[in-house]
Structures are given as structure tokens and as C-alpha cells.
Design an enzyme around this catalytic site. Structure first.
Site, PDB file in Angstrom:
ATOM      1  N   HIS A 203       0.796  -1.226   0.000  1.00  0.00           N
ATOM      2  CA  HIS A 203       0.000   0.000   0.000  1.00  0.00           C
ATOM      3  C   HIS A 203       0.829   1.275   0.000  1.00  0.00           C
ATOM      4  O   HIS A 203       0.311   2.358  -0.219  1.00  0.00           O
ATOM      5  CB  HIS A 203      -0.971   0.028   1.183  1.00  0.00           C
ATOM      6  CG  HIS A 203      -0.314   0.409   2.476  1.00  0.00           C
ATOM      7  ND1 HIS A 203       0.367  -0.491   3.251  1.00  0.00           N
ATOM      8  CD2 HIS A 203      -0.202   1.607   3.108  1.00  0.00           C
ATOM      9  CE1 HIS A 203       0.857   0.130   4.302  1.00  0.00           C
ATOM     10  NE2 HIS A 203       0.539   1.400   4.248  1.00  0.00           N
TER      11      HIS A 203
HETATM   12  C1  UD1 Z   1      -2.027   6.186   4.905  1.00  0.00           C
HETATM   13  C2  UD1 Z   1      -0.724   6.679   5.533  1.00  0.00           C
HETATM   14  C3  UD1 Z   1       0.278   5.537   5.658  1.00  0.00           C
HETATM   15  C4  UD1 Z   1      -0.358   4.369   6.390  1.00  0.00           C
HETATM   16  C5  UD1 Z   1      -1.642   3.976   5.683  1.00  0.00           C
HETATM   17  C6  UD1 Z   1      -2.335   2.835   6.390  1.00  0.00           C
HETATM   18  C7  UD1 Z   1      -0.214   9.003   4.973  1.00  0.00           C
HETATM   19  C8  UD1 Z   1       0.659   9.906   4.195  1.00  0.00           C
HETATM   20  N1  UD1 Z   1      -0.091   7.710   4.703  1.00  0.00           N
HETATM   21  O1  UD1 Z   1      -1.732   5.797   3.579  1.00  0.00           O
HETATM   22  O2  UD1 Z   1       1.388   5.994   6.413  1.00  0.00           O
HETATM   23  O3  UD1 Z   1       0.550   3.286   6.401  1.00  0.00           O
HETATM   24  O4  UD1 Z   1      -2.538   5.100   5.662  1.00  0.00           O
HETATM   25  O5  UD1 Z   1      -3.303   2.246   5.573  1.00  0.00           O
HETATM   26  O6  UD1 Z   1      -0.967   9.470   5.803  1.00  0.00           O
HETATM   27  N2  UD1 Z   1      -8.653   5.432  -0.266  1.00  0.00           N
HETATM   28  C9  UD1 Z   1      -9.918   4.903  -0.429  1.00  0.00           C
HETATM   29  N3  UD1 Z   1     -10.690   4.707   0.682  1.00  0.00           N
HETATM   30  C10 UD1 Z   1     -10.259   5.016   1.931  1.00  0.00           C
HETATM   31  C11 UD1 Z   1      -8.984   5.571   2.080  1.00  0.00           C
HETATM   32  C12 UD1 Z   1      -8.191   5.762   0.990  1.00  0.00           C
HETATM   33  O7  UD1 Z   1     -10.343   4.594  -1.546  1.00  0.00           O
HETATM   34  O8  UD1 Z   1     -11.019   4.802   2.884  1.00  0.00           O
HETATM   35  C13 UD1 Z   1      -7.784   5.589  -1.453  1.00  0.00           C
HETATM   36  C14 UD1 Z   1      -7.916   6.921  -2.126  1.00  0.00           C
HETATM   37  O9  UD1 Z   1      -7.768   6.720  -3.497  1.00  0.00           O
HETATM   38  C15 UD1 Z   1      -6.708   7.672  -1.603  1.00  0.00           C
HETATM   39  C16 UD1 Z   1      -5.684   6.574  -1.456  1.00  0.00           C
HETATM   40  O10 UD1 Z   1      -6.436   5.429  -1.052  1.00  0.00           O
HETATM   41  O11 UD1 Z   1      -6.301   8.695  -2.439  1.00  0.00           O
HETATM   42  C17 UD1 Z   1      -4.612   6.865  -0.438  1.00  0.00           C
HETATM   43  O12 UD1 Z   1      -5.203   7.139   0.833  1.00  0.00           O
HETATM   44  P1  UD1 Z   1      -4.430   8.088   1.893  1.00  0.00           P
HETATM   45  O13 UD1 Z   1      -5.253   8.230   3.110  1.00  0.00           O
HETATM   46  O14 UD1 Z   1      -3.965   9.327   1.218  1.00  0.00           O
HETATM   47  O15 UD1 Z   1      -3.118   7.304   2.247  1.00  0.00           O
HETATM   48  P2  UD1 Z   1      -2.880   5.735   2.486  1.00  0.00           P
HETATM   49  O16 UD1 Z   1      -2.250   5.221   1.250  1.00  0.00           O
HETATM   50  O17 UD1 Z   1      -4.070   5.031   3.004  1.00  0.00           O
END
Ligand code: UD1
Length: 359
Positions: A203
Site C-alpha cells: 500500500h
Molecule cells: C495512509 C498513511 C500511511 C499508512 C496507511 C495505512 C499518509 C501519508 N499515509 O496511507 O502511512 O501506512 O494510511 O493504511 O498518511 N482510499 C480509499 N478509501 C479510503 C482511504 C483511501 O479509496 O477509505 C484511497 C484513495 O484513493 C486515496 C488513497 O487510497 O487517495 C490513499 O489514501 P491516503 O489516506 O492518502 O493514504 P494511504 O495510502 O491510506
């Protein structure tokens, strides 16, 4: 005493669980969910599985660019903190929610505690490293999970307020593993035999958003002959599709692609896997604690103890290195599996320190 915990992403709900259980007996504890994770499988399922109460506030920030997301959270956290006036704010780990909560708290001159302080990967090109560095330098109380994290802080000149308390994620695991063993039916649902499959998660942006790294991981998975269970974070599913890698993986009969799984299902799958392949920090520790060999798809880790113990190897994303590590899983020599001292759980130590230091 009034404590406010700010969380927002999957691993933070796990870290919160032992503390919520402890605090509800001894102080007023409120939970602010920033909304960074919002899908049912990324958020509510953890609150349910860990028996956490509904958050007191959900800021509903959602997915945005880093600056925009952190900025929105900062604004909304400030509003809540001004209204609630807690004696101490706790932030967890290294996500954008952590940094936003830390900034909002310190700008209001309120007391700040960081759970999982002092972790370093020494990779300034990753958002997590920036989040942890800044949060540590703003914190009044720094709750460190390992001896290495204490030394990391000392090297940066941070000695005051630093406490080695152990790892709350392993405490959560201890609290939940027997429930997972008896209640999770994921092995039956996916027709998995103990040690008869590999468990994969990917991830982190440095892997998912880099076409070459993601293609290389996908190629390695295609070349394996054993079953591989792959619960997909929404980000990796999106990027596999964007880089035209998804269809091929989905057509491989030995690969089981699934939506993100609950905490209890993941514990069960981790304990029974032949090996775990991951770029997650939390899963590295959980595997090493459940005596499942770990293969980390990164070139460095904050959890250096897992590698020193022989339970974890760092392989990066090259096909040959991944396949070689899978082949060698049973030939690693003696492994010192991780242990937690059950007489003195981290949440108890954290509460003691808070009670002594916060009026
Ligand atoms: C975040 C943390 C990472 C942690 C991870 C745990 C940051 C910079 N990164 O990464 O350190 O290890 O969480 O999982 O804060 N999305 C969905 N549904 C959701 C959440 C996210 O579809 O409920 C998708 C979206 O396209 C989003 C992408 O995942 O743009 C990334 O989500 P984001 O919260 O930015 O960071 P994570 O990759 O989850």
C-alpha cells in the site's frame, strides 16, 4: 483529566484500542476521527472488530493531495480542540492525520503526546518520515515502542519527555488473537490450509505509485506457484488498474485478490500463512510476533529489531529477490521471535506516565 486522541487511518485504530480500553477506566477520553480513511473496510470494520466506541467527532476530510488533506485536518482539529480544551492530545504513528493533529495541538500551546515516537526509516522522500520527524519535534511526551526509537530521538537531541513503553500494536494483538482464532472464518471462506499460502499486502506510495516497482511485484506474484492471498488497499487496486496490471493478476488462479480485510481476519491469515510479503510497518511486526516469517518489499524498515531477530528480511521489489526469499523461507536458521512483557502492557505504562506528568 480529559484526553483527546486524534486518529484517521487503519493502523491508528489498532493502536488506539488498548489505550481506549485503559483510559475509559481512569479518565475522560474522547476520539476525533479525521476521516482520512472512510470506506467501510478501511474504517468502521476496525471500530467494530476492536469494539471501539463511535468517535466523538468525524471531521470527514477524506482523500486529497498531501498539503490539502493535512491543511483541512489542521483547520478542523483546531476547531474541535478549541471547543473541547483537553488536558492532553494524543496522536498515533506517522500519517497525515498524525501531523495535522500535532500541528493543531502545538499551535494552541496544548500538551501533545506521540504514540510510536522515534521511529525512523531515514527516507525523507516518504510522507511518513516527514510526519514522524515533525510530530516528534513538537511532542511533550514521546512514547517509544523500541530501544532503537529512543536512540533515534537522542541522536536528534530529544531526551526530555521520552519514555520507552513498548508497542501498543502488539498489545492489541495479544488482546485479540484468541478472538481471531475462534471467530474468524476467513480460512474456510478462502479454502486455505495452515502454511499452505502466502499473504501479500502492498500500500505504500513508493511501491504503488511507481510503475516499475508495482509491475515487478506483480510479475513475482505471477511466477509463484503457491496460493497467494492479496487483500488490496484501495490505492493499490486503483494503481494496478491504472498501470494495466490488474487483469493479468486477476486471471491467475493461484492469486486470491480480495477487498481489504478486517483486523481479526488479518490476524488469522497472518498467523497461518507460510510467509507474509508486505510493505506495511504494522504487518511486519504482527507477522514476527505470530511466528510467521516476513519478507518486506522495501529496502529499509523502521522496525530494525524484526530484521536483527531473523524473522524479517528486506528484499525491495526485484522479482528475483522476492522469489529467492520465498524459496528460502524455511532455511533462515534460528529466529528470535518477538515477545511482549505481559505483566506490564504498554497502555498501563503510558497511563502511568500521563498521570504523573499532566496536571
Ligand atoms: C495512509 C498513511 C500511511 C499508512 C496507511 C495505512 C499518509 C501519508 N499515509 O496511507 O502511512 O501506512 O494510511 O493504511 O498518511 N482510499 C480509499 N478509501 C479510503 C482511504 C483511501 O479509496 O477509505 C484511497 C484513495 O484513493 C486515496 C488513497 O487510497 O487517495 C490513499 O489514501 P491516503 O489516506 O492518502 O493514504 P494511504 O495510502 O491510506
Amino acid at each position: 483529566m480529559k484526553i483527546c486522541s486524534i486518529v484517521g487511518a487503519r493502523p491508528q485504530f489498532v493502536k488506539l484500542a488498548p489505550l481506549e480500553k485503559r483510559f475509559k477506566k481512569c479518565c475522560q477520553h474522547m476520539v476525533v476521527h479525521t476521516g482520512q480513511h472512510y470506506d467501510y473496510e478501511m474504517s468502521q470494520v476496525f471500530f467494530k472488530g476492536l469494539q471501539l466506541p463511535e468517535p466523538d467527532y468525524n471531521l470527514g476530510v477524506g482523500s486529497l493531495s498531501h498539503g490539502h488533506q493535512t491543511g483541512e485536518m489542521l483547520k478542523k482539529c483546531e476547531e474541535v480542540l478549541l471547543f473541547e480544551s483537553p488536558d492532553l492530545v494524543l496522536v498515533y504513528g506517522d500519517t497525515n492525520s498524525t501531523l495535522a493533529g500535532a500541528l493543531a495541538t502545538s499551535k494552541l500551546n496544548m500538551k501533545l503526546g506521540h504514540i510510536e515516537a522515534g521511529m525512523r526509516s531515514y527516507r525523507r522522500d516518504t510522507p511518513e518520515e516527514i510526519n514522524r520527524l515533525l510530530t516528534d519535534h513538537l511532542s511533550d511526551l514521546l512514547f517509544c515502542p523500541t530501544g532503537t526509537s529512543v536512540s533515534n530521538l537522542r541522536r536528534e537531541g530529544i531526551e526530555e519527555g521520552v519514555h520507552l513503553v513498548g508497542d501498543v500494536m502488539l498489545e492489541a494483538l495479544e488482546d485479540n488473537i484468541s478472538i481471531a482464532r475462534s471467530s474468524s472464518e476467513i480460512s474456510e471462506e478462502l479454502s486455505l490450509k495452515p502454511k499452505g499460502y502466502l499473504l501479500l499486502t502492498v500500500h505504500r506510495a513508493e511501491n504503488t505509485d511507481n510503475a516499475q516497482s508495482l509491475a515487478s511485484i506483480a510479475r513475482a506474484m505471477s511466477q509463484l506457484s503457491q496460493k497467494v492471498v492479496f487483500p488490496m488497499h484501495p490505492r493499490v487496486e486503483k494503481m494496478l488498474k491504472q498501470f494495466d496490471l490488474y487483469e493479468n493478476l486477476a486471471s491467475e488462479t493461484h492469486l486470491i485478490l480480495s477487498p481489504p480485510l478486517s483486523y481479526l481476519d488479518m490476524l488469522k491469515l497472518t498467523e497461518n500463512a507460510r510467509a507474509v510479503l508486505t510493505d506495511s510497518g504494522g504487518l511486519q511486526k504482527e507477522a514476527c510476533y505470530l511466528e510467521t516469517p516476513c519478507i518486506t518489499l522495501r529496502t529499509e524498515t523502521e522496525w530494525v529489531e524484526t530484521v536483527e531477530s531473523g524473522a524479517n528480511v528486506l528484499v525491495g521489489t526485484e522479482v528475483d529477490r522476492i522469489l529467492g526469499a520465498v524459496e528460502d523461507v524455511e532455511n533462515r536458521g534460528e529466529i528470535q521471535w518477538m515477545r511482549v512483557n505481559p505483566d506490564s502492557p504498554p497502555s498501563a505504562k503510558i497511563w502511568e506516565i500521563i498521570a504523573q506528568n499532566i496536571a
